[in-house]
Design an enzyme around this catalytic site. Sequence first.
Site, PDB file in Angstrom:
ATOM      1  N   GLU A 197     -28.242 -12.882 -53.979  1.00  0.00           N
ATOM      2  CA  GLU A 197     -26.916 -12.676 -53.388  1.00  0.00           C
ATOM      3  C   GLU A 197     -25.870 -13.048 -54.434  1.00  0.00           C
ATOM      4  OE1 GLU A 197     -24.302 -14.110 -49.516  1.00  0.00           O
ATOM      5  OE2 GLU A 197     -25.551 -15.545 -50.574  1.00  0.00           O
ATOM      6  N   HIS A 205     -26.310 -10.906 -42.047  1.00  0.00           N
ATOM      7  CA  HIS A 205     -25.985 -11.920 -41.043  1.00  0.00           C
ATOM      8  C   HIS A 205     -24.599 -12.538 -41.239  1.00  0.00           C
ATOM      9  CE1 HIS A 205     -27.338 -13.929 -44.575  1.00  0.00           C
ATOM     10  NE2 HIS A 205     -26.860 -15.077 -44.116  1.00  0.00           N
ATOM     11  N   ASP A 206     -23.898 -12.163 -42.303  1.00  0.00           N
ATOM     12  CA  ASP A 206     -22.563 -12.700 -42.575  1.00  0.00           C
ATOM     13  C   ASP A 206     -21.467 -11.666 -42.338  1.00  0.00           C
ATOM     14  OD1 ASP A 206     -23.641 -15.153 -43.516  1.00  0.00           O
ATOM     15  OD2 ASP A 206     -23.848 -14.356 -45.550  1.00  0.00           O
ATOM     16  N   ASP A 215     -30.165 -17.062 -52.016  1.00  0.00           N
ATOM     17  CA  ASP A 215     -28.850 -17.308 -51.448  1.00  0.00           C
ATOM     18  C   ASP A 215     -27.843 -17.683 -52.546  1.00  0.00           C
ATOM     19  OD1 ASP A 215     -27.421 -17.807 -48.855  1.00  0.00           O
ATOM     20  OD2 ASP A 215     -27.205 -19.820 -49.703  1.00  0.00           O
ATOM     21  N   ASP A 246     -36.026 -16.560 -47.578  1.00  0.00           N
ATOM     22  CA  ASP A 246     -34.677 -16.825 -48.055  1.00  0.00           C
ATOM     23  C   ASP A 246     -34.683 -18.173 -48.758  1.00  0.00           C
ATOM     24  OD1 ASP A 246     -31.847 -16.845 -48.236  1.00  0.00           O
ATOM     25  OD2 ASP A 246     -31.696 -15.820 -46.304  1.00  0.00           O
TER      26      ASP A 246
HETATM   27  C1  GLC Z   1     -24.809 -17.313 -48.086  1.00  0.00           C
HETATM   28  C2  GLC Z   1     -25.431 -17.040 -46.750  1.00  0.00           C
HETATM   29  C3  GLC Z   1     -24.554 -17.612 -45.683  1.00  0.00           C
HETATM   30  C4  GLC Z   1     -24.479 -19.108 -45.915  1.00  0.00           C
HETATM   31  C5  GLC Z   1     -24.018 -19.429 -47.332  1.00  0.00           C
HETATM   32  C6  GLC Z   1     -24.286 -20.870 -47.670  1.00  0.00           C
HETATM   33  O1  GLC Z   1     -23.606 -16.672 -48.265  1.00  0.00           O
HETATM   34  O2  GLC Z   1     -25.659 -15.677 -46.600  1.00  0.00           O
HETATM   35  O3  GLC Z   1     -25.013 -17.337 -44.394  1.00  0.00           O
HETATM   36  O4  GLC Z   1     -23.592 -19.684 -44.998  1.00  0.00           O
HETATM   37  O5  GLC Z   1     -24.694 -18.676 -48.288  1.00  0.00           O
HETATM   38  O6  GLC Z   1     -25.654 -21.099 -47.788  1.00  0.00           O
END
Ligand code: GLC
Length: 543
Positions: free
Chosen positions: A242, A316-317, A200, A99
């Site tokens: 993402e 995980h979110d 990310d 990641d």
């Molecule tokens: C992404 C991750 C999340 C994190 C955010 C800031 O959305 O998936 O878990 O808090 O980025 O890095």
Amino acid sequence: MNRDKWWKNAVIYQIYPRSFADSNGDGTGDLQGIISKLDYLENLGIDAVWLSPVCRSPQDDNGYDISDYQDIDPVFGTLEDMEELIREAGKHNIRIIMDLVLNHSSDEHRWFREARKSRENPYHDYYVWRDGVEGELPNDMRAAFGGSAWEWVPEVGQYYFHQFSVKQPDLNWENPRLRREIYDMINWWTGKGVGGFRLDVIDQIAKEPDRGITNNGPRLHEYLRELSRETFQKADLVTVGEAWGATPELAKLYSNPDNSELSMVFQFEHICLDQVEGKEKWDLAPLPFQKLKEVFGRWQTQLYGKGWNSLFWNNHDLPRIVSRWGNDREYWEESAKMLAILLHGMQGTPYIYQGEELGMTNVAYEIEEYRDIETLNLYSDRLEKGYKEEDVLRSIHAKSRDNARTPMQWNEEENAGFTKGTPWIRVNPNYRKINAARQVEDGDSVFGCYRELIRLRRKYPVFVDGRFSMLLEEDENIFAYTRENEDSRLLVVCNFYGRTVDCPLEEPANAKLLISNYKDGEKAMILRPYEARMYLEETDDPK
Ligand code: GLC
């Protein structure tokens, strides 16, 4: 259709390391814990593991705040453990995907410690600063985890920009020196044998705060093409970005088959349907089934031949899918399997988030049991704004990221076999019913269903290249579609609700039933609660 990329055929499994398996009894999962579970992962049949961040970090946002991109955080182990994981996973034919958090670093990163010393410091421009006067913010932009997106630093008499927590200062991608450092770091990881990267919040790197722009900034695709050219294109990697704000049009750029940017994006249009439009995710709205069909249908159709989808229900979110679109009570098992069958029949690369393959569910804790910075900030913000506590907790129970972060449920032993110590977050109390030990030997379990789906995807090319068509678009209970290539046709039929319904489709004549979630066969096209069936017709005339 291009079948040559390994990741088009792959199923990726996401591990949230702090909640997966703890080898040393400190209550937090670690790399040795993951190594000890490689047999389990191989048995499931996945091709790659995406690891949420394990780099050195003060853990303000559980590792999404990195203070050293080229070292492992001691809570997870050492760099040697990471090398061992890559090597051992390779022996199980599993690639490791890291990641990469490139939108921001930790405020404890060496770059930021330097940057905040003076405006002349060579690292100052690695971050996004605006002049100002203490107490007069540059503008009213808000951070995703609450509060202003600007933080004052008296030493330099400037504010820095942070889209997430105050300990996650945004990196300044306009600076070519910063970009170079990032590329070198990525190539260093590639040299260690990783199989790819998850990027990310990658659509937020090209921010322009003066114009209020956070995602999809004007230079975004220019940066991505440079990043890809300087790093990913040199190896046979999978890359997944993402991108909360992606549309199919944008996704075609990101995942252009010419390989100029990324392999695919993780977009959330199908996920954000249960929130009041224009409001926060905590403002709950009913789940709109028609809209779900429309969104999946649109992405499946528009990316066909022009891009590539990620297929996921969880990460995980996000809250657990069986507690969301499924039924985590009387039809727990049926609905968990139905959601798996529906998703894995589509075109794209499926992602399984740890515990999804067991049908793990949401939790409903008191506020003291939550650990997530977003959840805790939301709770205090909303109470301050005068919301009723029960309403805030209702939102948290439905949407908190900690729903996904409770420890992996391995067996019936204390703490679900996750740790011999005290877990960093409480184990879901249903672990005696829902756990891996009960399911791995049972072909009819939720685990068995995921394993079979993975096997089927590997066996039949139609999963990779079949063209998607939605059926019964207006039906209020059934999600049905076909996937078709020159020699076969897949038909997927799912009842999304807890009542028996008549399916208006003809039972396919010469098809075999590849998989379903009811044991006692299927006679007519009557679908029982959450019933799902996947048929295959071979249309090929043997020559
Ligand atoms: C992404 C991750 C999340 C994190 C955010 C800031 O959305 O998936 O878990 O808090 O980025 O890095």
